[in-house]
Design an enzyme around this catalytic site. Structure first.
Site, PDB file in Angstrom:
ATOM      1  N   ASP A  42       0.409  -1.041  -0.222  1.00 38.31           N
ATOM      2  CA  ASP A  42      -0.702  -0.088   0.268  1.00 38.31           C
ATOM      3  C   ASP A  42       0.624   1.235   0.174  1.00 38.31           C
ATOM      4  O   ASP A  42       1.120   1.975   0.828  1.00 38.31           O
ATOM      5  CB  ASP A  42      -1.028   0.555   1.037  1.00 38.31           C
ATOM      6  CG  ASP A  42      -2.052  -1.145   1.370  1.00 38.31           C
ATOM      7  OD1 ASP A  42      -2.599  -1.858  -0.026  1.00 38.31           O
ATOM      8  OD2 ASP A  42      -1.568  -1.549   2.325  1.00 38.31           O
TER       9      ASP A  42
ATOM     10  N   LYS B 285       2.470   1.856  -5.223  1.00 35.09           N
ATOM     11  CA  LYS B 285       2.657   1.023  -6.309  1.00 35.09           C
ATOM     12  C   LYS B 285       2.001   1.091  -8.325  1.00 35.09           C
ATOM     13  O   LYS B 285       2.517   1.050  -8.491  1.00 35.09           O
ATOM     14  CB  LYS B 285       2.275  -0.553  -5.829  1.00 35.09           C
ATOM     15  CG  LYS B 285       4.198  -1.392  -6.008  1.00 35.09           C
ATOM     16  CD  LYS B 285       4.408  -2.838  -5.653  1.00 35.09           C
ATOM     17  CE  LYS B 285       3.022  -3.108  -4.687  1.00 35.09           C
ATOM     18  NZ  LYS B 285       2.867  -3.250  -3.485  1.00 35.09           N
ATOM     19  N   GLY B 286       0.403   0.969  -7.894  1.00 33.00           N
ATOM     20  CA  GLY B 286      -0.337   0.942  -8.438  1.00 33.00           C
ATOM     21  C   GLY B 286      -0.219   1.980  -9.935  1.00 33.00           C
ATOM     22  O   GLY B 286      -0.044   1.922 -10.205  1.00 33.00           O
TER      23      GLY B 286
ATOM     24  N   GLY C 253      -4.504  -5.048  -3.820  1.00 36.80           N
ATOM     25  CA  GLY C 253      -5.783  -4.285  -4.444  1.00 36.80           C
ATOM     26  C   GLY C 253      -4.533  -3.079  -4.813  1.00 36.80           C
ATOM     27  O   GLY C 253      -4.195  -2.279  -3.470  1.00 36.80           O
ATOM     28  N   HIS C 254      -4.722  -2.447  -6.413  1.00 37.53           N
ATOM     29  CA  HIS C 254      -3.658  -1.819  -5.858  1.00 37.53           C
ATOM     30  C   HIS C 254      -4.694  -0.372  -7.183  1.00 37.53           C
ATOM     31  O   HIS C 254      -5.529  -0.303  -7.939  1.00 37.53           O
ATOM     32  CB  HIS C 254      -3.075  -2.068  -7.558  1.00 37.53           C
ATOM     33  CG  HIS C 254      -1.975  -2.956  -6.745  1.00 37.53           C
ATOM     34  ND1 HIS C 254      -1.537  -4.491  -7.838  1.00 37.53           N
ATOM     35  CD2 HIS C 254      -1.234  -3.534  -6.267  1.00 37.53           C
ATOM     36  CE1 HIS C 254      -0.895  -5.131  -7.562  1.00 37.53           C
ATOM     37  NE2 HIS C 254      -0.475  -3.905  -6.010  1.00 37.53           N
TER      38      HIS C 254
ATOM     39  N   GLN D 194       2.092  -6.441  -2.425  1.00 38.56           N
ATOM     40  CA  GLN D 194       2.251  -6.463  -1.436  1.00 38.56           C
ATOM     41  C   GLN D 194       3.850  -5.803  -1.072  1.00 38.56           C
ATOM     42  O   GLN D 194       4.065  -4.540  -1.565  1.00 38.56           O
ATOM     43  CB  GLN D 194       2.598  -8.084  -0.525  1.00 38.56           C
ATOM     44  CG  GLN D 194       0.871  -8.301  -0.001  1.00 38.56           C
ATOM     45  CD  GLN D 194       0.730  -8.788  -1.568  1.00 38.56           C
ATOM     46  OE1 GLN D 194       0.845 -10.348  -2.279  1.00 38.56           O
ATOM     47  NE2 GLN D 194      -0.501  -8.766  -1.840  1.00 38.56           N
TER      48      GLN D 194
ATOM     49  N   THR E 171      -8.609  -3.711  -0.460  1.00 36.11           N
ATOM     50  CA  THR E 171      -9.183  -5.304  -0.595  1.00 36.11           C
ATOM     51  C   THR E 171     -10.306  -5.350   0.430  1.00 36.11           C
ATOM     52  O   THR E 171     -11.292  -6.104   0.260  1.00 36.11           O
ATOM     53  CB  THR E 171      -7.902  -5.912  -0.455  1.00 36.11           C
ATOM     54  OG1 THR E 171      -7.343  -5.629  -1.832  1.00 36.11           O
ATOM     55  CG2 THR E 171      -8.463  -7.614  -0.643  1.00 36.11           C
ATOM     56  N   THR E 172      -9.482  -5.003   1.975  1.00 32.36           N
ATOM     57  CA  THR E 172     -10.172  -5.634   2.763  1.00 32.36           C
ATOM     58  C   THR E 172     -11.352  -4.332   3.728  1.00 32.36           C
ATOM     59  O   THR E 172     -12.687  -4.560   4.405  1.00 32.36           O
ATOM     60  CB  THR E 172      -9.838  -6.076   3.623  1.00 32.36           C
ATOM     61  OG1 THR E 172      -8.959  -5.605   4.306  1.00 32.36           O
ATOM     62  CG2 THR E 172      -9.216  -6.916   3.106  1.00 32.36           C
TER      63      THR E 172
ATOM     64  N   ARG F  58      -6.421   1.080   8.393  1.00 32.99           N
ATOM     65  CA  ARG F  58      -4.738   0.656   7.920  1.00 32.99           C
ATOM     66  C   ARG F  58      -3.858   1.335   9.479  1.00 32.99           C
ATOM     67  O   ARG F  58      -4.160   2.272   9.360  1.00 32.99           O
ATOM     68  CB  ARG F  58      -3.521   1.338   6.584  1.00 32.99           C
ATOM     69  CG  ARG F  58      -4.742   0.566   5.070  1.00 32.99           C
ATOM     70  CD  ARG F  58      -3.757   0.934   4.337  1.00 32.99           C
ATOM     71  NE  ARG F  58      -3.755   0.669   3.213  1.00 32.99           N
ATOM     72  CZ  ARG F  58      -3.925   1.497   1.683  1.00 32.99           C
ATOM     73  NH1 ARG F  58      -3.747   2.484   1.561  1.00 32.99           N
ATOM     74  NH2 ARG F  58      -4.501   0.840   0.946  1.00 32.99           N
TER      75      ARG F  58
ATOM     76  N   GLY G 123       1.224  13.136  -5.294  1.00 30.67           N
ATOM     77  CA  GLY G 123      -0.801  13.058  -5.044  1.00 30.67           C
ATOM     78  C   GLY G 123      -1.176  11.705  -5.894  1.00 30.67           C
ATOM     79  O   GLY G 123       0.302  11.316  -7.022  1.00 30.67           O
TER      80      GLY G 123
HETATM   81  P1  IMP Z   1      -2.815 -12.813   3.452  1.00 29.94           P
HETATM   82  O1  IMP Z   1      -1.800 -12.633   1.877  1.00 29.94           O
HETATM   83  O2  IMP Z   1      -4.469 -12.697   2.507  1.00 29.94           O
HETATM   84  O3  IMP Z   1      -3.083 -14.305   3.490  1.00 29.94           O
HETATM   85  O4  IMP Z   1      -2.842 -12.119   4.165  1.00 29.94           O
HETATM   86  C1  IMP Z   1      -1.363 -12.091   4.654  1.00 29.94           C
HETATM   87  C2  IMP Z   1      -1.086 -11.099   5.389  1.00 29.94           C
HETATM   88  O5  IMP Z   1      -0.498  -9.836   4.808  1.00 29.94           O
HETATM   89  C3  IMP Z   1      -1.855  -9.702   6.182  1.00 29.94           C
HETATM   90  O6  IMP Z   1      -1.610  -9.409   7.058  1.00 29.94           O
HETATM   91  C4  IMP Z   1      -2.520  -9.020   4.582  1.00 29.94           C
HETATM   92  O7  IMP Z   1      -3.144  -8.148   6.018  1.00 29.94           O
HETATM   93  C5  IMP Z   1      -1.229  -8.731   4.712  1.00 29.94           C
HETATM   94  N1  IMP Z   1      -1.205  -8.490   3.030  1.00 29.94           N
HETATM   95  C6  IMP Z   1      -1.756  -8.889   2.085  1.00 29.94           C
HETATM   96  N2  IMP Z   1      -1.907  -8.855   1.308  1.00 29.94           N
HETATM   97  C7  IMP Z   1      -1.601  -7.810   1.402  1.00 29.94           C
HETATM   98  C8  IMP Z   1      -2.085  -5.918   0.467  1.00 29.94           C
HETATM   99  O8  IMP Z   1      -1.838  -5.688  -0.688  1.00 29.94           O
HETATM  100  N3  IMP Z   1      -1.467  -4.749   1.252  1.00 29.94           N
HETATM  101  C9  IMP Z   1      -1.193  -4.801   2.856  1.00 29.94           C
HETATM  102  N4  IMP Z   1      -1.097  -5.938   2.544  1.00 29.94           N
HETATM  103  C10 IMP Z   1      -1.821  -7.130   2.658  1.00 29.94           C
HETATM  104 MG    MG Z   2      -2.606  -2.184  -1.266  1.00 34.54          MG
END
Ligand code: IMP
Ligand code: MG
Length: 497
Positions: free
Chosen positions: A22, A25-26, A49-50, A252, A361-362, A366, A488
């Site tokens: 986060d 990168k995107g 999530g980009h 990631q 994504t979720t 943060r 920005g």
């Molecule tokens: P998983 O990749 O879903 O197994 O999650 C493992 C850990 O990586 C968790 O702490 C997630 O929040 C974190 N994580 C996975 N993908 C991302 C991302 O794209 N951005 C930030 N954290 C991530």
């Molecule tokens: Mg992201």
């Protein structure tokens, strides 16, 4: 716009994150996609999530590479062999692209990418629902998919093209999973199987937990739809290396890498430059330039795990990981919180809002903290010394900026290899082990902020002097070469140094 000096004699460029993801990168993949012929992803899956902003539109991609907006210009986007590929989410993303009028004519998926199946999502969510050993995953089945790959019982994208062998491998895989599920509360399984990411119960069976026929039916449909996209992308990239301009898109971040990150609070792929190269089937020595992205001068983390500079410490960690924290609820409800608040948790809330730091994504808030140089010095080993500083504008209104320059270890003696960490030890480079990291107290230097808007800045020399000082300070203190700054989300809010 892109400095020719930077990409002079570069044929393969990798862009990776040096932190916990986060970092923007995107935006930079989209930015360098203008230069590239091929944009390839090699790690992670729909956990990513980009976010890319183009004019008034904001796009969020999970699986589709961030170069897709340039498909119309003939750029090829590749999902490499190292990716955990969820065909359902991929199809949803294609539907969005279609609706938005974005073409995906040149998109290719590796035939040997790891295939995410409903049982992986179930197992991921089951493990996360027990209080013990929670990682705070995204629940997308990433870990169990890679586990199956390394246990040699996984399926690949290619299995979608050969339904008989798909059925055979699926049945064998499910038999093993049912043995694991035997001791689990069936009601819990039922509940998870009805999650929207499992199509609200479409694959659930009351007797066998997972309905093999329903999975075969759905994946057969995916296979016939996806057939034109499935390629031997390893071969395609081997042929392209050195001849075409290849941009490798990290997912990631290095501190989430299963090999180099803050294990076990990591994702299940290797997010370093080496992992990324491997995930598209090339050698890391084929990468001519690697750029590491650093969010500055704050950091974020999603999920569980140590975060020494976190503003609000434990309270913030619990709150951001969905725990009920009464004082946090009250503060989050406030319509305004200042980025200069003297209470760290409140200051963290304000920076989170200023930077819009909510999971793409979720949607989770943060966790927010100050830039951590010991961790950056550590990450540099795996991501290289050339970096891009992003999100500088977020702290425009801060009176003071704190930077963590070292740690003091405040824990019981703990051995890591030949070194024993003892109370009072000073560290200028972090170790990724959480047993040590969780007892590290950051030592800060405090700097004056710049207190003016930077979002319209067009050149380095036009940036406020205090900001330029901090850029030089970070570069010097961590031995980095800063090549670009971002003020920005738009493409043109990018400043060469
Ligand atoms: P998983 O990749 O879903 O197994 O999650 C493992 C850990 O990586 C968790 O702490 C997630 O929040 C974190 N994580 C996975 N993908 C991302 C991302 O794209 N951005 C930030 N954290 C991530
Ligand atoms: Mg992201």
């Amino acid at each position: 716009m892109i400095s020719t000096r930077l990409l002079n004699s570069v044929s393969t460029l990798a862009v990776v994150c040096t932190q916990w993801g986060d970092t923007g990168k995107g935006k930079f993949i989209d930015f360098f996609a203008e230069w590239a012929d091929i944009i390839a992803r090699g790690t992670g899956g729909a956990n990513a999530g980009h976010t890319i902003k183009l004019g008034s539109k904001t796009y969020v991609f999970h699986l589709v590479p961030s170069g897709i907006l340039r498909d119309g210009d003939g750029k090829v986007n590749v999902i490499g062999n190292g990716v955990a590929f969820d065909p359902g989410i991929f199809c949803e993303e294609l539907a969005v692209l279609e609706r938005e009028g974005v073409s995906f004519e040149h998109l290719k998926i590796a035939q040997n990418a790891r295939l995410v199946l409903p049982q992986h999502i179930l197992l991921d969510r089951l493990r996360e629902s027990s209080a013990d050993g929670r990682i705070g995953t995204t629940g997308r089945g990433i870990g169990p998919t890679y586990v199956d790959h390394y246990a040699r019982v996984g399926l690949t994208v290619n299995d979608l093209l050969n339904i008989d062998s798909f059925v055979q491998k699926l049945r064998r895989n499910l038999a093993e999973k049912r043995r694991i599920l035997k001791d689990v509360d069936p009601e819990m399984i039922r509940r998870i199987m009805h999650h929207e990411h499992l199509e609200f119960g479409a694959f659930w069976s009351a007797f066998e937990f997972l309905d093999a026929d329903a999975i075969v039916d759905r994946y057969r449909q995916f296979g016939s739809f996806l057939h034109p996209f499935i390629w031997n992308t390893d071969q395609y990239l081997w042929d392209a290396i050195g001849k075409k301009r290849v941009l490798l898109e990290g997912a990631q971040g290095n501190l989430l890498s299963v090999d180099h990150g803050t294990y076990p609070y990591v994702t299940s792929s290797d997010c370093s430059v080496q992992g990324l190269a491997r995930g598209v089937g090339i050698r890391d020595r084929d990468v001519d330039l690697a750029l590491g992205i650093v969010k500055a001068f704050y950091m974020t983390r999603v999920g569980e795990g140590p975060f020494p500079t976190e503003l609000g410490g434990e309270t913030s960690a619990r709150w951001c990981n969905n725990a009920e924290v009464n004082e946090a609820v009250e503060i989050e409800r406030l319509p305004y919180v200042s980025v200069n608040d003297i209470i760290p948790f409140r200051q963290g809330v304000a920076i989170r809002r200023a930077g819009n730091e909510y999971g793409a994504t979720t949607k989770r808030p943060r966790r927010v903290g100050w830039l951590d140089l010991p961790l950056l010095r550590y990450s540099k080993r795996h991501t290289g010394g050339d970096i891009i500083l992003t999100k500088l504008d977020v702290l425009d209104q801060c009176d003071q900026i704190k930077i963590c320059t070292a740690y003091r270890y405040d824990g019981l003696p703990y051995a890591i290899g030949e070194r024993v960490f003892t109370n009072g030890d000073m560290l200028d480079t972090a170790v990724p082990n959480y047993e040590v990291l969780q007892h590290c107290t950051p030592q800060y230097e405090t700097f004056s902020g710049w207190k003016e808007s930077t979002t319209g800045a067009k050149s380095y020399s036009k940036l406020p002097a205090n900001l330029r000082f901090l850029v030089r300070y970070v570069a010097c203190a961590a031995g980095l070469n800063v090549v670009l700054l971002s003020v920005g989300p738009d493409r043109d809010q990018t400043i060469p140094v």
